[in-house]
Design a protein around this motif. Structure first.
Motif, mmCIF file in Angstrom:
data_model
loop_
_atom_site.group_PDB
_atom_site.id
_atom_site.type_symbol
_atom_site.label_atom_id
_atom_site.label_comp_id
_atom_site.label_asym_id
_atom_site.label_seq_id
_atom_site.Cartn_x
_atom_site.Cartn_y
_atom_site.Cartn_z
ATOM 1 N N SER A 190 0.789 -1.364 -0.205
ATOM 2 C CA SER A 190 -0.037 0.017 -0.163
ATOM 3 C C SER A 190 0.789 0.898 0.105
ATOM 4 O O SER A 190 1.741 1.405 0.779
ATOM 5 C CB SER A 190 -0.927 0.070 0.799
ATOM 6 N N LYS A 191 0.410 2.036 -0.762
ATOM 7 C CA LYS A 191 1.258 3.032 -1.270
ATOM 8 C C LYS A 191 0.461 4.549 -0.502
ATOM 9 O O LYS A 191 -0.922 4.793 -0.914
ATOM 10 C CB LYS A 191 2.225 3.531 -2.581
ATOM 11 N N VAL A 192 0.832 5.800 -0.148
ATOM 12 C CA VAL A 192 0.531 6.923 -0.218
ATOM 13 C C VAL A 192 -0.260 7.481 -1.130
ATOM 14 O O VAL A 192 0.532 7.364 -1.867
ATOM 15 C CB VAL A 192 1.495 7.867 0.609
ATOM 16 N N PRO A 193 -1.654 7.866 -0.812
ATOM 17 C CA PRO A 193 -2.636 7.923 -1.972
ATOM 18 C C PRO A 193 -1.857 9.814 -2.958
ATOM 19 O O PRO A 193 -1.124 9.958 -1.766
ATOM 20 C CB PRO A 193 -3.460 8.424 -1.362
ATOM 21 N N GLY A 194 -1.669 10.169 -3.798
ATOM 22 C CA GLY A 194 -1.184 11.301 -4.380
ATOM 23 C C GLY A 194 1.125 11.265 -4.712
ATOM 24 O O GLY A 194 1.284 11.594 -5.018
ATOM 25 N N LEU A 195 1.368 9.596 -4.206
ATOM 26 C CA LEU A 195 2.884 9.719 -4.383
ATOM 27 C C LEU A 195 3.221 10.979 -3.618
ATOM 28 O O LEU A 195 4.105 11.040 -4.295
ATOM 29 C CB LEU A 195 2.925 9.059 -5.063
ATOM 30 N N PRO A 196 3.378 11.335 -2.953
ATOM 31 C CA PRO A 196 4.196 12.627 -2.444
ATOM 32 C C PRO A 196 5.857 12.637 -1.736
ATOM 33 O O PRO A 196 6.000 11.200 -1.615
ATOM 34 C CB PRO A 196 3.479 12.851 -0.509
ATOM 35 N N ASP A 197 6.618 13.637 -1.778
ATOM 36 C CA ASP A 197 8.058 13.267 -1.225
ATOM 37 C C ASP A 197 8.088 13.012 -0.429
ATOM 38 O O ASP A 197 7.209 13.005 0.840
ATOM 39 C CB ASP A 197 8.240 14.179 -1.810
ATOM 40 N N LYS A 239 9.610 12.256 3.553
ATOM 41 C CA LYS A 239 10.488 13.112 4.541
ATOM 42 C C LYS A 239 11.467 12.804 4.927
ATOM 43 O O LYS A 239 11.694 11.485 5.048
ATOM 44 C CB LYS A 239 9.758 13.956 5.713
ATOM 45 N N GLU A 240 12.583 13.205 5.606
ATOM 46 C CA GLU A 240 13.768 12.435 5.986
ATOM 47 C C GLU A 240 13.087 11.880 7.136
ATOM 48 O O GLU A 240 11.895 12.140 7.901
ATOM 49 C CB GLU A 240 14.567 12.992 6.570
ATOM 50 N N GLY A 241 13.363 10.550 6.855
ATOM 51 C CA GLY A 241 13.204 9.290 8.610
ATOM 52 C C GLY A 241 11.732 9.101 8.179
ATOM 53 O O GLY A 241 11.171 7.659 8.629
ATOM 54 N N GLU A 242 10.986 8.656 6.861
ATOM 55 C CA GLU A 242 9.520 8.701 6.742
ATOM 56 C C GLU A 242 9.481 7.722 4.863
ATOM 57 O O GLU A 242 11.024 7.659 4.279
ATOM 58 C CB GLU A 242 8.379 10.210 6.274
ATOM 59 N N SER A 243 8.896 7.675 5.094
ATOM 60 C CA SER A 243 8.711 6.717 3.750
ATOM 61 C C SER A 243 7.294 6.665 3.398
ATOM 62 O O SER A 243 6.315 7.361 4.363
ATOM 63 C CB SER A 243 8.711 5.031 3.605
ATOM 64 N N GLY A 244 6.861 7.251 1.769
ATOM 65 C CA GLY A 244 5.798 6.614 1.495
ATOM 66 C C GLY A 244 5.574 5.105 0.817
ATOM 67 O O GLY A 244 3.647 4.839 0.171
ATOM 68 N N PHE A 245 5.799 4.505 1.499
ATOM 69 C CA PHE A 245 5.307 2.719 0.892
ATOM 70 C C PHE A 245 5.393 1.874 2.235
ATOM 71 O O PHE A 245 4.915 0.256 1.658
ATOM 72 C CB PHE A 245 6.511 2.032 -0.174
ATOM 73 N N ASN A 280 3.977 0.317 5.690
ATOM 74 C CA ASN A 280 2.733 -0.091 6.408
ATOM 75 C C ASN A 280 1.592 1.355 5.928
ATOM 76 O O ASN A 280 1.077 1.985 6.880
ATOM 77 C CB ASN A 280 3.266 0.255 7.352
ATOM 78 N N GLY A 281 1.233 1.351 4.574
ATOM 79 C CA GLY A 281 0.363 2.359 3.722
ATOM 80 C C GLY A 281 -0.373 1.903 4.176
ATOM 81 O O GLY A 281 -0.663 1.677 5.046
ATOM 82 N N PRO A 282 -2.352 3.361 4.208
ATOM 83 C CA PRO A 282 -3.155 2.978 4.784
ATOM 84 C C PRO A 282 -4.159 2.197 4.424
ATOM 85 O O PRO A 282 -4.809 2.311 5.029
ATOM 86 C CB PRO A 282 -3.221 4.465 3.766
ATOM 87 N N ARG A 283 -3.252 1.549 3.596
ATOM 88 C CA ARG A 283 -4.309 0.711 3.059
ATOM 89 C C ARG A 283 -3.950 -0.679 3.708
ATOM 90 O O ARG A 283 -4.734 -1.477 2.518
ATOM 91 C CB ARG A 283 -4.929 0.340 1.213
ATOM 92 N N VAL A 284 -2.822 -1.145 3.646
ATOM 93 C CA VAL A 284 -2.116 -2.255 4.133
ATOM 94 C C VAL A 284 -2.929 -3.237 4.524
ATOM 95 O O VAL A 284 -2.803 -4.645 4.035
ATOM 96 C CB VAL A 284 -0.953 -1.869 4.407
ATOM 97 N N HIS A 285 -3.477 -2.843 6.026
ATOM 98 C CA HIS A 285 -4.214 -3.964 6.838
ATOM 99 C C HIS A 285 -5.627 -4.331 5.821
ATOM 100 O O HIS A 285 -6.023 -5.348 5.578
ATOM 101 C CB HIS A 285 -4.666 -3.268 8.306
ATOM 102 N N GLU A 286 -6.132 -3.147 5.082
ATOM 103 C CA GLU A 286 -7.819 -3.581 4.744
ATOM 104 C C GLU A 286 -6.572 -4.780 3.298
ATOM 105 O O GLU A 286 -7.808 -5.784 3.117
ATOM 106 C CB GLU A 286 -8.386 -2.519 3.511
#
Length: 562
Positions: free
Chosen positions: A211-218, A220-226, A228-234
């Motif tokens: 699950s990727k973060v919607p919109g695929l934004p940049d 930030k340092e220490g973060e990831s957009g891919f 444990n994304g928002p829909r992974v448990h769904e």
């Protein structure tokens, strides 16, 4: 905690390319594995986890799949695979397969179609984006700043449609678009197909990246957009509902950057997702501030803190997977033990830890005979894409060749992938041809044949540990309590189930160590202390309140609680 067969099992991981070659082409294969099933039965393992054997161009040694329902020719045929499954089941063992569905190969039929045009029916099976204006030039640049785990950008420009596709790993491993319901249905149908053929479950590759973060934004340092994304448990609950819940199977998800709270969401008893996850916190204990390749010293107190956190926080809520190496990690004996003078006793000590913690133990092929890391002289002898990409990137950035090679000797994935050492004959008995990856030169001393001929070998110690686990429920289900957290030489803990208790005492180093039992934390009838296993000869009826442990000494006592 509900009793389940997969909690009581011991898993043996096979990396097919390196296990046993039956036809002399230098590559391990399915018939080679079949020829060694009696060896695995002798060891006593219950489940075989088979790394990918699907059709693949082998950009990442089979983790780039071009056909999920076909066997790669160099490993054999579907008939060979069916014979392997039957051979395992006939011997009372089970088979779990690798499920690699965060990404496919760029040679998969879906991606071949996807890249043809923007309006192709398969376009949305993958993640395509237009570039963005380059602030430092006149052209365009990658859609965002995401980096690949295998170095460089996670985006690859494709001239045919003038867009970029996402690849969190190699550019030949484009990420599937799990937002597309058709993709999910294709995956569930494929899983059902394998389960109906009789397999006993899945190990799910990088499953918390789907699950990727919607919109695929940049990022930030220490973060990831891919991660444990928002829909992974769904998605995981849908997979369980549509497929897994219909079978009595074992599932384990490979999940990077997870906390115990995350693991409870993925593997909680009442969550309807997975049975357990692999987490990597312990695997990062010797990484410096620059990450995996920045090798740093580690302290036993920190090692115990990490293990204990997962033991305690998952207790009664979710199930642990216990491993100290695998196909992506260096050999446990070289990393956490002593692969020189104290090779045998340190290998047995680490095995004691692996098999007496709460969770399902995973043995990686060769671990049970004490295989070690390898030190190839030339970078040209290495095959792993991650290692080779890192070497080129570090050299381009001015790093010293010797320093890079030392990082590879400590952390490179080919440490685990050198061929299995069966005997002291040419190529360790792995192949009559030229092995795809060179054999570790120490095969003359470390091999299966010599281990089976020595009753005091690491192999027979593993065999005894597995037998003990089958006889004593306290080893499987007992509650874990750490003793003396700050001790920098001894790792000691108890496991308690009802009136039964295990006392595990491990000296992690080559120097003798004094152990004094804290009777306020461990209360038992002294007359009931029974030594279950040790890696040295131990005097009968020795007082266990005060012990001097020899180098890498391990002891496990069974007690009756007062």
């Amino acid at each position: 905690m509900v009793k389940k067969w997969w909690k009581e099992s011991v898993v043996y991981q096979i990396y097919p390319r390196s296990f046993m070659d039956s036809n002399g082409d230098g590559v391990g294969d399915l018939k080679g594995i079949i020829s060694k099933l009696d060896y695995l039965k002798n060891l006593g393992v219950d489940v075989i986890w088979l790394c990918p054997v699907y059709e693949s161009p082998n950009d990442d040694n089979g983790y780039d799949i071009s056909n999920y329902q076909s066997i790669i020719g160099e490993f054999g045929t579907m008939k060979d695979w069916e014979d392997l499954l039957a051979g395992l089941h006939d011997r009372g063992m089970k088979l779990i397969m690798d499920l690699v569905v965060n990404h496919s190969s760029d040679e998969h039929a879906w991606f071949v179609e996807s890249r043809k045009s923007k309006d192709n029916p398969y376009r949305d099976y993958y993640i395509w984006r237009s570039g963005k204006d380059d602030p430092e030039g006149d052209g365009v640049t990658e859609p965002n700043n995401w980096g690949s785990f295998f170095s460089g950008s996670a985006w690859q420009y494709d001239e045919a449609t003038e867009e970029y596709f996402l690849h969190i790993f190699s550019k030949k491993q484009p990420d599937l678009n799990w937002e597309n319901e058709k993709v999910r249905r294709e995956v569930y149908d494929m899983m059902t197909w394998w389960l109906d053929k009789g397999i006993d479950g899945f190990r799910m590759d990088v499953i918390n990246l789907i699950s990727k973060v919607p919109g695929l934004p940049d990022s930030k340092e220490g973060e990831s957009g891919f991660i444990n994304g928002p829909r992974v448990h769904e998605f995981m609950q849908e997979m369980n509902r549509e497929v897994l819940s219909k079978y009595d199977v074992m599932t384990v998800g490979e999940t990077c950057d997870v906390t115990p709270d995350d693991a409870i969401l993925f593997a909680g008893e009442d969550r309807g997702e997975l049975n357990m996850v692999f987490q990597f916190e312990l695997m990062g204990i010797d990484s410096g501030p620059t990450g995996k390749w920045g090798v740093a010293p580690w302290k036993l107190s920190e090692f115990k803190k990490i293990v204990s956190k997962w033991q305690v926080e998952l207790q009664g809520k979710a199930w642990n997977s216990i491993y100290l190496n695998n196909h992506d990690q260096p050999r446990l004996l070289s990393r956490f033990g002593n692969d020189g003078e104290h090779h045998s006793v340190s290998g047995k000590m680490l095995a004691t830890l692996l098999h007496t913690l709460q969770g399902t133990p995973y043995i990686y092929q060769g671990e049970e005979i004490g295989m070690t890391n390898v030190r190839f002289e030339s970078i040209d002898e290495y095959k792993d894409i991650e290692t080779l990409n890192m070497y080129r990137e570090y050299r381009d950035n001015g790093h010293d060749h010797s320093a890079i090679m030392n990082s590879i000797y400590a952390k490179g994935r080919d440490n685990a992938r050198t061929p299995m050492q069966w005997n002291d004959e040419a190529n360790a008995g792995f192949t009559t041809g030229t092995p795809w990856l060179a054999v570790n030169p120490n095969y003359k001393e470390i091999n299966v044949e010599s281990a089976l001929a020595d009753e005091g070998s690491i192999f027979y110690y593993y065999k005894k540990l597995i037998e003990l686990r089958k006889r004593h429920d306290v080893i499987v289900y007992g509650e874990y309590v750490l003793i003396d957290a700050e001790n920098e030489q001894i790792y000691a803990y108890t496991r308690t189930l009802g009136k039964e208790q295990l006392l595990v005492i491990l000296n992690f180093y080559e120097h003798p160590a004094r152990f004094v039992l804290d009777r306020e934390k461990v209360s038992f009838d002294s007359n009931t202390a029974e030594l279950l296993i040790s890696n040295y000869d131990v005097p009968a009826n020795q007082d266990i309140d005060q012990l001097t442990l020899r180098p890498y000494e391990a002891r496990v006592y069974k007690l009756t609680v007062n």
